[in-house]
Design a protein around this motif. Structure first.
Motif, PDB file in Angstrom:
ATOM      1  N   LYS A 140       0.832  -1.201   0.000  1.00 54.05           N
ATOM      2  CA  LYS A 140       0.000   0.000   0.000  1.00 54.05           C
ATOM      3  C   LYS A 140       0.872   1.258   0.000  1.00 54.05           C
ATOM      4  O   LYS A 140       0.560   2.254  -0.668  1.00 54.05           O
ATOM      5  N   LEU A 181       2.295   1.785  -3.524  1.00 57.56           N
ATOM      6  CA  LEU A 181       1.262   2.310  -4.417  1.00 57.56           C
ATOM      7  C   LEU A 181       0.991   3.776  -4.123  1.00 57.56           C
ATOM      8  O   LEU A 181       0.907   4.601  -5.050  1.00 57.56           O
ATOM      9  N   VAL A 229       0.251   2.892 -11.699  1.00 57.58           N
ATOM     10  CA  VAL A 229      -0.349   1.901 -10.800  1.00 57.58           C
ATOM     11  C   VAL A 229       0.085   0.496 -11.190  1.00 57.58           C
ATOM     12  O   VAL A 229       0.432  -0.324 -10.331  1.00 57.58           O
ATOM     13  N   ALA A 245       3.648  -0.051 -10.090  1.00 55.03           N
ATOM     14  CA  ALA A 245       3.772  -0.144  -8.634  1.00 55.03           C
ATOM     15  C   ALA A 245       3.276  -1.493  -8.120  1.00 55.03           C
ATOM     16  O   ALA A 245       3.821  -2.048  -7.163  1.00 55.03           O
ATOM     17  N   LEU A 246       2.254  -2.032  -8.769  1.00 54.93           N
ATOM     18  CA  LEU A 246       1.687  -3.307  -8.343  1.00 54.93           C
ATOM     19  C   LEU A 246       2.413  -4.501  -8.947  1.00 54.93           C
ATOM     20  O   LEU A 246       2.229  -5.634  -8.492  1.00 54.93           O
TER      21      LEU A 246
END
Length: 361
Positions: A217, A220, A320, A323-324
């Motif tokens: 988290k 992100l 995103v 980042a994931l």
């Protein structure tokens, strides 16, 4: 699995059940109870709570019966004056007690508190929990006149067990959550609800990323924050305002116990030679992803959770995705935050129907 999908839906929606036990002589005893279902474990849990009682929790009649005779049953039913709408689910069980030192005890309390907010304010850690380990399940549901025989009670469970208008009106968009974790079985029930959302050609053109740990988290939030900072600077926002807005967004992501990122996955959709139809096909997929997201939010609310919807990934899908660490054919569309609200948020007023409906023939 012992429970069918429809039985899980029915039992998860039920707020109260009847617990039937018997003593050593076979004399029956029935009492209404609140309970939580752990479908993968084929178990139901009942708290020995703090409601006023004249005896210690372990001296309750139901507990003494269980310790003497573990054979018991749990009944959930829905009554309606239209008898075509009757439904029930009967779970035959072997009952027992889970002592506070057992690992299962903490999971049981987490499930109970997820379903019933009243338990969150009660100190239940020192009390045993009743466990009902299912051995068999039977269920039945009525149907409409044109469909009087429904072998699977899913339809009745979804239509009649819940007060849907209250569910739809009660849901709120939440920004601030308590630190209370959300049990994995509860999260999986939310995801399961999303799986049944309508989709073009029944292809389910979406996939879900679920984050519950602080580290991903944080990654992100920082990645999206860097991109958003650049966008706000282009909009002419002052550095002070940018910092305030970014900090609020960080807190929404970092403090939410669960993040669900619905991603568009259009690999299985139909292909057309002309751009117009292909664009329409993609729009259908995006619409269905929105239906899946709303279904999950409503399911979360029905399970005692609160939720919010953030559209930020639409403005930085590549950021995103990187980042994931997810595949390039997944297109992040939103972030659903789930948890338990620290207060009841105010809901904005809705426009009256006569302003929303532009034609009604």
């Amino acid at each position: 699995p012992l429970f069918s999908e429809s039985q899980v839906a029915f039992l998860s929606a039920a707020r109260v059940a009847r617990l039937a036990t018997a003593d050593a002589a076979g004399v029956p005893y029935v009492v209404p109870v609140c309970f939580a279902l752990d479908a993968p474990a084929a178990a139901c849990y009942i708290a020995l709570d703090q409601k006023p009682k004249r005896v210690a929790p372990t001296r309750l009649k139901r507990v003494r019966n269980i310790l003497t005779n573990p054979h018991a049953a749990l009944l959930c039913d829905v009554y309606h004056e239209d008898w075509r709408r009757l439904s029930y689910c009967l779970v035959h069980v072997e009952a027992g007690l889970i002592e506070p030192a057992a690992a299962e005890h903490a999971n049981a309390l987490a499930l109970l508190r997820a379903k019933y907010p009243q338990y969150r304010a009660m100190d239940l850690e020192a009390q045993p929990v009743i466990v009902l380990r299912a051995t068999a399940v039977t269920s039945w549901a009525g149907g409409a006149v044109e469909d009087a025989t429904v072998p699977d009670p899913a339809l009745a469970a979804q239509r009649w067990a819940l007060d849907f208008p209250a569910l739809a009106r009660g849901r709120r968009s939440v920004r601030v959550y308590a630190d209370t974790p959300v049990p994995r079985p509860v999260v999986e029930q939310v995801l399961e609800a999303g799986r049944w959302a309508p989709s073009p050609h029944g292809r389910l053109p979406w996939r879900f990323v679920v984050l519950t740990q602080p580290e991903p988290k944080q990654v992100l939030a920082e990645a999206m924050g860097d991109e958003w900072r650049r966008n706000l600077a282009m909009d002419g926002q002052s550095a002070e305002i940018v910092d305030i807005r970014l900090n609020k967004s960080y807190q929404r992501l970092l403090r939410a116990p669960v993040l669900i990122i619905p991603c568009l996955y259009d690999a299985d959709l139909d292909r057309y030679p002309d751009p117009a139809r292909q664009a329409a096909e993609r729009t259908m997929a995006v619409q269905s992803l929105g239906a899946a997201a709303q279904t999950m939010l409503l399911a979360a609310y029905s399970l005692g959770l609160d939720g919010g919807w953030m559209c930020a990934p639409l403005f930085c899908p590549d950021v995103v995705r990187d980042a994931l660490g997810i595949a390039t054919n997944l297109q992040p569309q939103a972030i659903l935050t789930l948890g338990y609200a620290t207060s009841t948020p105010r809901r904005r007023l809705r426009l009256p129907l006569d302003e929303l409906v532009v034609r009604y023939d």
